[in-house]
Scaffold this motif. Structure first.
Motif, short mmCIF file in Angstrom:
data_model
loop_
_atom_site.label_atom_id
_atom_site.label_comp_id
_atom_site.label_asym_id
_atom_site.label_seq_id
_atom_site.Cartn_x
_atom_site.Cartn_y
_atom_site.Cartn_z
N ARG A 95 0.84 -1.21 0.00
CA ARG A 95 0.00 0.00 0.00
C ARG A 95 0.87 1.26 0.00
O ARG A 95 0.60 2.21 -0.73
CB ARG A 95 -0.91 -0.03 1.23
CG ARG A 95 -1.98 1.06 1.24
CD ARG A 95 -3.04 0.78 2.28
NE ARG A 95 -2.47 0.63 3.61
CZ ARG A 95 -2.55 -0.47 4.36
NH1 ARG A 95 -3.20 -1.53 3.93
NH2 ARG A 95 -2.01 -0.53 5.56
N ASP A 96 1.94 1.26 0.81
CA ASP A 96 2.84 2.43 0.86
C ASP A 96 3.53 2.65 -0.48
O ASP A 96 3.66 3.79 -0.94
CB ASP A 96 3.89 2.24 1.96
CG ASP A 96 3.29 2.33 3.36
OD1 ASP A 96 2.12 2.76 3.47
OD2 ASP A 96 3.99 1.97 4.32
N GLU A 97 4.00 1.56 -1.10
CA GLU A 97 4.67 1.65 -2.41
C GLU A 97 3.73 2.28 -3.43
O GLU A 97 4.12 3.16 -4.20
CB GLU A 97 4.93 0.24 -2.86
CG GLU A 97 6.22 -0.40 -3.07
CD GLU A 97 7.57 0.19 -2.98
OE1 GLU A 97 7.93 0.95 -3.87
OE2 GLU A 97 8.29 -0.16 -2.09
N ILE A 98 2.47 1.82 -3.45
CA ILE A 98 1.47 2.31 -4.41
C ILE A 98 1.18 3.79 -4.17
O ILE A 98 1.13 4.59 -5.11
CB ILE A 98 0.18 1.48 -4.31
CG1 ILE A 98 0.43 0.07 -4.88
CG2 ILE A 98 -0.98 2.15 -5.05
CD1 ILE A 98 -0.68 -0.92 -4.57
N GLN A 99 1.02 4.16 -2.89
CA GLN A 99 0.70 5.55 -2.57
C GLN A 99 1.82 6.49 -3.00
O GLN A 99 1.56 7.59 -3.49
CB GLN A 99 0.41 5.71 -1.07
CG GLN A 99 -0.90 5.10 -0.61
CD GLN A 99 -2.09 5.56 -1.45
OE1 GLN A 99 -2.18 6.72 -1.87
NE2 GLN A 99 -3.02 4.65 -1.72
N GLN A 100 3.07 6.06 -2.80
CA GLN A 100 4.20 6.90 -3.23
C GLN A 100 4.17 7.13 -4.74
O GLN A 100 4.40 8.24 -5.22
CB GLN A 100 5.52 6.23 -2.84
CG GLN A 100 5.84 6.30 -1.36
CD GLN A 100 7.10 5.53 -1.01
OE1 GLN A 100 8.03 5.46 -1.81
NE2 GLN A 100 7.13 4.96 0.17
N PHE A 101 3.86 6.07 -5.50
CA PHE A 101 3.80 6.19 -6.95
C PHE A 101 2.67 7.13 -7.36
O PHE A 101 2.85 8.04 -8.18
CB PHE A 101 3.58 4.82 -7.60
CG PHE A 101 3.44 4.89 -9.09
CD1 PHE A 101 4.55 4.80 -9.91
CD2 PHE A 101 2.19 5.11 -9.69
CE1 PHE A 101 4.43 4.91 -11.30
CE2 PHE A 101 2.06 5.21 -11.06
CZ PHE A 101 3.18 5.11 -11.87
N LEU A 102 1.48 6.91 -6.80
CA LEU A 102 0.32 7.72 -7.18
C LEU A 102 0.53 9.19 -6.83
O LEU A 102 0.11 10.08 -7.56
CB LEU A 102 -0.95 7.18 -6.50
CG LEU A 102 -1.41 5.79 -6.94
CD1 LEU A 102 -2.60 5.33 -6.11
CD2 LEU A 102 -1.75 5.76 -8.43
N ALA A 103 1.21 9.44 -5.69
CA ALA A 103 1.44 10.82 -5.26
C ALA A 103 2.36 11.57 -6.24
O ALA A 103 2.28 12.78 -6.38
CB ALA A 103 2.04 10.84 -3.87
N ALA A 104 3.23 10.81 -6.93
CA ALA A 104 4.18 11.44 -7.86
C ALA A 104 3.67 11.51 -9.29
O ALA A 104 4.31 12.10 -10.16
CB ALA A 104 5.50 10.66 -7.82
N ALA A 105 2.51 10.92 -9.56
CA ALA A 105 2.01 10.82 -10.94
C ALA A 105 1.65 12.20 -11.50
O ALA A 105 1.19 13.07 -10.78
CB ALA A 105 0.80 9.90 -10.98
N GLN A 106 1.84 12.35 -12.82
CA GLN A 106 1.63 13.65 -13.48
C GLN A 106 0.51 13.64 -14.53
O GLN A 106 0.29 14.63 -15.19
CB GLN A 106 2.94 14.08 -14.16
CG GLN A 106 4.10 14.30 -13.21
CD GLN A 106 3.87 15.50 -12.30
OE1 GLN A 106 3.51 16.57 -12.77
NE2 GLN A 106 4.07 15.32 -11.01
N SER A 107 -0.18 12.52 -14.73
CA SER A 107 -1.22 12.48 -15.76
C SER A 107 -2.57 12.95 -15.20
O SER A 107 -2.74 13.02 -13.98
CB SER A 107 -1.33 11.07 -16.34
OG SER A 107 -1.40 10.09 -15.32
N PRO A 108 -3.55 13.28 -16.06
CA PRO A 108 -4.84 13.79 -15.58
C PRO A 108 -5.56 12.81 -14.64
O PRO A 108 -6.27 13.21 -13.73
CB PRO A 108 -5.66 13.99 -16.86
CG PRO A 108 -4.64 14.14 -17.94
CD PRO A 108 -3.48 13.29 -17.53
N TYR A 109 -5.38 11.53 -14.89
CA TYR A 109 -5.84 10.49 -13.96
C TYR A 109 -4.79 9.40 -13.95
O TYR A 109 -3.94 9.33 -14.84
CB TYR A 109 -7.22 9.95 -14.35
CG TYR A 109 -7.28 9.20 -15.66
CD1 TYR A 109 -7.24 7.80 -15.70
CD2 TYR A 109 -7.39 9.87 -16.89
CE1 TYR A 109 -7.29 7.10 -16.90
CE2 TYR A 109 -7.44 9.18 -18.09
CZ TYR A 109 -7.40 7.80 -18.09
OH TYR A 109 -7.44 7.12 -19.28
N THR A 110 -4.79 8.59 -12.91
CA THR A 110 -3.82 7.51 -12.80
C THR A 110 -4.58 6.20 -12.62
O THR A 110 -5.77 6.20 -12.29
CB THR A 110 -2.88 7.70 -11.60
OG1 THR A 110 -3.67 7.74 -10.41
CG2 THR A 110 -2.09 8.97 -11.71
#
Length: 203
Positions: A95-110
């Motif tokens: 869950r932590d790994e996923i949250q870190q990735f999603l927090a850094a994402a730059q697209s309109p949706y992830t």
């Protein structure tokens, strides 16, 4: 640009989740796969791997020090309490790994790709759920062809996943993936245009 909203993408084994995710990625959508995150957290040198070795012994490793996933899978399928221990260890790390990735994402949706999006409760963390759906027998045939594992093992994995009808109850959108790759990419393209028009994943 504001924080991107999150689409949960799921489907049974052999449904074509990964192919659909690849199609979205080619359109520039940031995607993170829960299965990939599950691999990252047990890489050599990560704390989770040493805990798994402490519990199951060095025989759970391959010669190069990587986790022997097949051996671990056999152990936890045979012993439910071992599976529970493993899930309690890994799920917070994943869950932590996923949250870190999603927090850094730059697209309109992830997109969060997860075979157990609904079963694990991850669907509660996303704004919208897309289910990639195929009939059960086609699902089984594709998975057998791809994974080269015994049918009994595949059916055991399917037992851990929701029944097809039950999974569809959670879907905001359904992508029927009974055709070829070109048909899948066309459907993904249409969904992408629709998702770009949404605010926060809602109509």
């Amino acid at each position: 640009m504001g924080k991107p909203w999150v689409l949960g993408l799921t489907g049974g084994i052999g449904s074509g989740k990964s192919a659909a995710a690849d199609a979205f990625a080619e359109l520039g959508v940031a995607t993170v796969d829960a299965d990939h995150a599950a691999r990252w957290v047990v890489e050599p040198g990560r704390p989770a791997l040493s805990k798994i070795v402490d519990r199951f012994g060095k025989g759970i490793l391959l010669e190069d020090g990587q986790l022997n996933r097949a051996a671990l899978r056999e152990r936890v399928f045979a012993e439910p309490e071992q599976r529970q221990w493993l899930e309690e260890l890994l799920h917070p790390l994943i869950r932590d790994e996923i949250q870190q990735f999603l927090a850094a994402a730059q697209s309109p949706y992830t997109i969060l790709v997860s075979p157990l999006l609904i079963e694990s409760g991850q669907y509660k963390t996303v704004e919208r759920v897309l289910v990639v759906d195929v009939p059960t027998e086609l699902q089984l045939a594709r998975a057998l062809q791809r994974d080269q594992v015994p049918e009994a093992q595949l059916r055991a994995i399917m037992q851990l996943q929701l029944e097809r009808d039950e999974r569809l109850k959670y879907a905001d959108d359904v992508l029927c993936n009974t055709g070829d790759k070109a048909a899948l990419y066309e459907k993904v393209g249409r969904l992408h245009e629709y998702y770009l028009s949404l605010k926060g994943g809602q109509v």
